[in-house]
Design an enzyme around this catalytic site. Structure first.
Site: not given
Ligand code: SAM
Length: 270
Positions: A37, A141
């Site tokens: 990545r 996010d």
């Molecule tokens: C797989 S997506 C989930 C999206 C949505 N909640 C769903 O279930 O479809 C995970 C998201 O978590 C965010 N994320 C990861 N670590 C985080 C953190 N420490 N604080 C806030 N957001 C975070 C990532 O940027 C990503 O956009």
């Protein structure tokens, strides 16, 4: 392009940085993934190796390259009305309570699909007078890139594959000509949804209190202790009796607060 080697030592530094800053748990077997990545980014920047890249990330005072690294190492997969059962549970619970006002939080909102799905449902419930007219959705996010896209509210049609024709007509605008295949959220729906940056590994008190929180498909990226801290921190922003959702495949909720299970991944705060 030739693959850049990622040594154990530099991988350990990257792991440490990601864990400390955003709670991301990069297990030892993820070395190849990290290399795949970040490698192309390092080559695009014309840097020598991973060591030079790490130096760039840590010395970039604006934090732009750190954001890029976070973005490349996190997973943003999402789509509209993911796990529809959770939306059914929310509708059933709200139909019983009939709240006059409602604040809903999509706590890892990615590109905004979840936040706009919630807004579509709430708009319909408000039209049927199941809930009052005062309702809003906040999406947060860690990634600036996904937040920018969420604010725009334009999606490839495939991401709305689980949205009924009726809902599409009511809440969305279909692209034509150059925008063929794209779907935009209608301005009245967008007006109810706001987005902001929040790191779930830091204090989130600033977001205020909510009646419903969706914290779905993000806990899987944290290790055990971080999961517990994040859940406790997020639950502190949920009002007593509020509804709490995690991805139904994410297992047990690691927290001391008393939660009443409703269906897999759906809970009521006692
Ligand atoms: C797989 S997506 C989930 C999206 C949505 N909640 C769903 O279930 O479809 C995970 C998201 O978590 C965010 N994320 C990861 N670590 C985080 C953190 N420490 N604080 C806030 N957001 C975070 C990532 O940027 C990503 O956009």
């Amino acid at each position: 392009m030739q693959e850049l080697p990622l040594s154990e030592q530099v991988f350990a530094q990257i792991r440490g940085l990601m864990h400390e800053s955003i709670g991301l748990d990069l297990a030892p077997h993820k070395r190849t993934l990290v290399s795949a990545r970040l490698g192309p980014r390092i080559q695009r920047l014309g840097l020598r190796d991973f060591d030079a890249y790490l130096h760039r990330v840590c010395s970039d005072s604006g934090g732009g390259e750190f954001q890029m690294m976070v973005d490349l190492l996190t997973t943003h997969e999402t789509y509209f009305f993911r796990e529809p059962r959770h939306f059914d549970v929310m509708e059933a619970e709200l139909s019983e309570r009939r709240p006059a006002s409602l604040r809903v939080w999509s706590a890892a909102s990615s590109f905004g699909d979840e936040a706009y799905s919630l807004a579509m449902l709430l708009s319909e419930l408000a039209a049927r007078r199941v809930i009052g007219r005062e309702w809003s959705v906040l999406g947060t996010d860690i990634s600036e890139r996904v937040l920018r896209s969420a604010i725009e509210g334009v999606y490839p049609a495939d991401r709305l594959r689980h949205v009924s024709e009726e809902r599409l007509k009511r809440h969305c605008l279909q692209g034509h000509g150059e925008s063929e295949g794209l779907v935009a959220m209608r301005p009245d729906l967008k007006a109810r949804v706001s987005f902001g940056q929040a790191n779930l590994c830091h204090s989130v008190q600033g977001v205020g209190l909510f009646d419903v929180v969706f914290l779905r498909n993000v806990l899987i990226y944290f290790d055990g202790p971080t999961k517990t801290e994040v859940v406790e921190r997020v639950l502190a922003q949920l009002k007593p009796g509020g509804l709490f959702f995690i991805g139904s495949a994410e297992g047990r909720v690691p927290c001391a607060a008393s939660l009443v299970p409703i269906t897999p991944g759906a809970f009521r705060k006692a």
